[in-house]
Enzyme design. Sequence first.
Site, short mmCIF file in Angstrom:
data_model
loop_
_atom_site.label_atom_id
_atom_site.label_comp_id
_atom_site.label_asym_id
_atom_site.label_seq_id
_atom_site.Cartn_x
_atom_site.Cartn_y
_atom_site.Cartn_z
N GLU A 1 -0.61 -16.91 -9.93
CA GLU A 1 0.19 -16.04 -10.79
C GLU A 1 1.68 -16.30 -10.64
O GLU A 1 2.44 -16.12 -11.59
CB GLU A 1 -0.12 -14.56 -10.50
CG GLU A 1 -1.50 -14.16 -10.97
CD GLU A 1 -1.75 -12.66 -10.85
OE1 GLU A 1 -0.86 -11.91 -10.42
OE2 GLU A 1 -2.87 -12.25 -11.20
N TYR B 1 0.85 -1.20 0.00
CA TYR B 1 0.00 0.00 0.00
C TYR B 1 0.88 1.24 0.00
O TYR B 1 0.59 2.22 -0.69
CB TYR B 1 -0.94 -0.02 1.21
CG TYR B 1 -1.90 -1.17 1.21
CD1 TYR B 1 -3.05 -1.15 0.45
CD2 TYR B 1 -1.64 -2.32 1.96
CE1 TYR B 1 -3.93 -2.22 0.43
CE2 TYR B 1 -2.50 -3.40 1.95
CZ TYR B 1 -3.65 -3.34 1.18
OH TYR B 1 -4.50 -4.41 1.16
#
Length: 160
Positions: A154, A96
């Site tokens: 992924e 973040y």
Amino acid sequence: MKQHMVIDSPYGPLTLVARDAVLCGLYMVGQRHRPPEESFGEPDDTPFGETVDQLQAYFAGELKDFDLPLHLDGTSFQRTVWEQLQKIPYGETRSYGELADALGNPKASRAVGLANGKNPLGIIVPCHRVVGSDGSLTGYGGGLERKRRLLDFERGTALF
């Protein structure tokens, strides 16, 4: 005019929503901030052909970057965060704080987290690629288990 359809995925049913034939929502069952079903419009799979094709290619490991017209409905700040999310490469993560830095506002990591949580297009706008500053899995509207599974997928470490 809004339309929607539900498709199966390795992560459970996904509800696709379009406004004026442009994708504006992808929601998981049990997702936090999921709008009420009645706001999804009429059931109609007409506008979703390319979206379904790209999602199937993604889940098959054949597609790394989505190329779809999107209607991202949110505040200016939210849309800016969602644009940053789309820049995180497949298989990688950002914190973040790193996203806040990229926006030119290093003190905005909490606001970035709030905007990330309201992302209306999970998977396609890859909010699952955002982690805590120490790399830990933190908050995900679809649940931390789904987030872990998406990241493992992924990275090529998924155990299905």
